[in-house]
Design a protein around this motif. Structure first.
Motif, PDB file in Angstrom:
ATOM      1  N   LYS A  63       0.833  -1.204   0.000  1.00 48.70           N
ATOM      2  CA  LYS A  63       0.000   0.000   0.000  1.00 48.70           C
ATOM      3  C   LYS A  63       0.871   1.260   0.000  1.00 48.70           C
ATOM      4  O   LYS A  63       0.566   2.234  -0.688  1.00 48.70           O
ATOM      5  N   MET A  64       1.968   1.244   0.742  1.00 50.21           N
ATOM      6  CA  MET A  64       2.879   2.386   0.744  1.00 50.21           C
ATOM      7  C   MET A  64       3.512   2.567  -0.640  1.00 50.21           C
ATOM      8  O   MET A  64       3.672   3.694  -1.116  1.00 50.21           O
ATOM      9  N   TYR A  65       3.843   1.454  -1.287  1.00 46.38           N
ATOM     10  CA  TYR A  65       4.402   1.520  -2.636  1.00 46.38           C
ATOM     11  C   TYR A  65       3.413   2.178  -3.604  1.00 46.38           C
ATOM     12  O   TYR A  65       3.799   3.021  -4.416  1.00 46.38           O
ATOM     13  N   ILE A  66       2.162   1.813  -3.505  1.00 47.98           N
ATOM     14  CA  ILE A  66       1.136   2.395  -4.381  1.00 47.98           C
ATOM     15  C   ILE A  66       1.054   3.903  -4.160  1.00 47.98           C
ATOM     16  O   ILE A  66       0.973   4.674  -5.120  1.00 47.98           O
ATOM     17  N   LEU A  67       1.089   4.343  -2.902  1.00 49.87           N
ATOM     18  CA  LEU A  67       1.043   5.783  -2.623  1.00 49.87           C
ATOM     19  C   LEU A  67       2.276   6.497  -3.181  1.00 49.87           C
ATOM     20  O   LEU A  67       2.162   7.594  -3.740  1.00 49.87           O
ATOM     21  N   VAL A  68       3.440   5.878  -3.054  1.00 51.63           N
ATOM     22  CA  VAL A  68       4.664   6.470  -3.617  1.00 51.63           C
ATOM     23  C   VAL A  68       4.554   6.526  -5.137  1.00 51.63           C
ATOM     24  O   VAL A  68       4.905   7.537  -5.759  1.00 51.63           O
ATOM     25  N   LEU A  69       4.057   5.460  -5.742  1.00 49.69           N
ATOM     26  CA  LEU A  69       3.901   5.412  -7.195  1.00 49.69           C
ATOM     27  C   LEU A  69       2.974   6.533  -7.679  1.00 49.69           C
ATOM     28  O   LEU A  69       3.298   7.254  -8.632  1.00 49.69           O
ATOM     29  N   ILE A  70       1.855   6.714  -7.028  1.00 44.99           N
ATOM     30  CA  ILE A  70       0.922   7.773  -7.415  1.00 44.99           C
ATOM     31  C   ILE A  70       1.559   9.150  -7.176  1.00 44.99           C
ATOM     32  O   ILE A  70       1.400  10.075  -7.983  1.00 44.99           O
TER      33      ILE A  70
END
Length: 144
Positions: A63-70
C-alpha cells in the motif's frame, strides 16, 4: 477483468477530477479505502485464525508503494507542466491512477467482507468469483 475495471475507473476518475477541479482529493479517498481494506483484512484474518505479521507487513508495504507510485505520477505531471507552455495534465492523470486503485481497494474490501462471513448478495459473490477467475488469483489474492 480487474484491470479493465481499474482502467475504466481511472479514466472516469480523471474526467470527474477535471470537471469538478478536485485535483488531489482522490488520494485522500484512496488512503481512506486503503485503511479500510487493511483493517477489514486484519479482522477477516483474525476471524479465520490466519493472522500473520509477515503477511500484514507485506500488505502494508504494498500500500505504501502504491502511494509512492501515485506521488511519482503527480511529480511527473508537475514537471511536464512546468517545462511545457501549456498544462495539459494538471494532476488529472494522478487522480485517474488514484481512482483506479480505489476501485481495486473496493473489490478487496468486499472480498474481506465475504471472508468475514458478512451477508453478501449472491450476485456480488459471483462478480468477485469472475474477477478472481479473470485475473488468475485464488481466494487469498495470490497468483494460481
Amino acid at each position: 477483468m480487474e484491470n479493465k475495471i481499474a482502467l475504466i475507473t481511472g479514466i472516469a476518475g480523471a474526467i470527474v477530477s477535471y470537471m469538478f477541479d478536485l485535483v488531489g482529493v482522490a488520494v485522500s479517498i484512496l488512503i481512506l479505502f486503503m485503511l479500510t481494506d487493511y483493517i477489514t483484512g486484519l479482522v477477516a484474518a483474525g476471524i479465520n485464525k490466519e493472522l500473520n505479521s509477515r503477511v500484514g507487513l507485506t500488505g502494508f508495504a504494498r500500500k505504501m508503494y502504491i502511494l509512492v507510485l501515485i506521488g511519482m505520477v503527480y511529480a511527473l505531471e508537475f514537471t511536464a507542466g512546468h517545462y511545457v507552455e501549456f498544462d495539459i495534465f494538471g494532476g488529472y492523470i494522478g487522480d485517474g491512477a488514484a481512482f483506479a486503485y480505489i476501485a481495486i481497494e473496493f473489490i478487496s474490501i468486499t472480498e474481506n467482507g465475504v471472508k468475514m462471513g458478512a451477508p453478501m448478495p449472491p450476485y456480488v459473490k459471483n462478480l468477485l468469483k469472475i474477477v478472481r477467475d479473470k485475473t488468475g488469483l485464488n481466494e487469498e489474492g495470490e497468483v494460481k
